[in-house]
Design an enzyme around this catalytic site. Structure first.
Site, PDB file in Angstrom:
ATOM      1  N   PRO A   2      -4.843  -3.635   1.126  1.00 42.10           N
ATOM      2  CG  PRO A   2      -4.226  -1.425   0.791  1.00 42.10           C
ATOM      3  CD  PRO A   2      -5.411  -2.308   0.894  1.00 42.10           C
ATOM      4  CD  GLU A   3      -3.299  -7.580   6.354  1.00 39.67           C
ATOM      5  OE1 GLU A   3      -2.537  -7.750   7.324  1.00 39.67           O
ATOM      6  OE2 GLU A   3      -4.085  -8.455   5.949  1.00 39.67           O
TER       7      GLU A   3
END
Length: 271
Positions: A2-3
């Site tokens: 995830p960003e």
DNA sequence: CTAGCTTCCTGATAGC
DNA sequence: TGCTATCAGGAAGCTA
């Protein structure tokens, strides 16, 4: 995985299931995940606490408790958070579980085990790293880029990934931002013109804002994908497309490595 | 300040 | 089918 946009999805989707709930029981199956305490201390500290709020800063999430204590967590590469019924069997790599009074559980599943949780008692400082983050991408101004990225000799891509400069940008969106700004990720920060820094500022805000929208999924979809809102994204123009034609000019995209990270750009469209 | 490297791990995939 | 090598969306720590 995830960003910032994906972490924001985790926050939005799970907040309604957490806020107002009380922690009845805590299970830690992989001790090292709790970064600043023993599992026993963590369990004791958390049990009985009521959740006041669930927030995000960069790629960090924070569970705020009514006592004033906070739990800060980072998913790193493969961490996921899901809500499950207490009777549902654990999947592999279920490292931390908060059982709530409503018989639902917040479960942290992380195959590589890089993710970390920290517990901070009321009135104690955050030492997770979240306290040293740069501004959120949406708050970035041209002036800020001029005094940070614009002064550095390091490759632009590496600077975009530096969480102390801007919080929340990861490998995927760094490449997308550079592509849409028309700048090669290999360029030294201090070689960028004012116009280029302005394009960069515009695209930092636009890309992060757009992908927060794209990844905003309902709980049912989130639950089905086991806590991931990310799939091979049709909206990505360069990431994962090395060798494929540039969507602007048709020339094959260049795949390379910058600062030990895989990178993709168009030699024709990015100067 | 900077560049480069290692480390933390499991799992998916490509190539033979 | 099975083996091996390579790579992965993160980030800190270390060296020079």
């Amino acid at each position: 995985m995830p960003e910032l946009p994906e972490v924001e999805t985790v926050r939005t989707v799970l907040a309604p299931y957490l806020v107002g709930q009380t922690v009845q029981k805590v299970t830690v199956n992989l001790p090292k995940v709790i970064a600043n305490q023993t599992p026993a201390q963590f369990c004791q500290n958390m049990t009985g606490q009521t959740i006041k709020n669930f927030t995000r800063r960069g790629k960090f999430l924070t569970i705020h408790l009514h006592s004033g204590a906070r739990v800060v967590l980072h998913l790193r590469m493969t961490g996921t958070l899901t809500i499950e019924k207490a009777e549902t069997p654990y999947t592999k790599h279920t490292h931390v579980v908060l059982t709530l009074l409503n018989r639902q559980e917040l479960r942290f599943v992380d195959s590589r085990g890089f993710g970390r949780w920290w517990y901070f008692a009321p009135d104690t400082p955050d030492t997770s790293g979240a306290e040293r983050l740069g501004p959120e991408p949406q708050a970035i101004t041209l002036a800020y880029l001029q005094q940070t990225i614009g002064q550095r000799r390091t490759a632009l891509k590496t600077l975009l990934l530096d969480q102390h400069i801007i919080a929340g940008i990861g490998n995927i969106y760094a490449d997308e931002i550079c592509f849409r700004a028309g700048i090669r990720p290999t360029r030294q920060g201090n070689s960028l013109t004012s116009a280029e820094l302005q394009a960069l500022q515009t695209q930092i805000v636009a890309v992060i804002t757009e992908f927060i929208q794209f990844h905003h999924v309902p709980f049912s979809v989130y639950a089905q994908s086991k806590g991931t809102s990310y799939q091979n994204d049709a909206n990505l123009r360069v990431y994962g497309r090395a060798g494929k034609p540039c969507q602007k000019c048709g020339q094959p995209l260049i795949g390379t490595r910058i600062g030990q990270r895989s990178s993709v750009y168009c030699a024709h469209c990015q100067k």
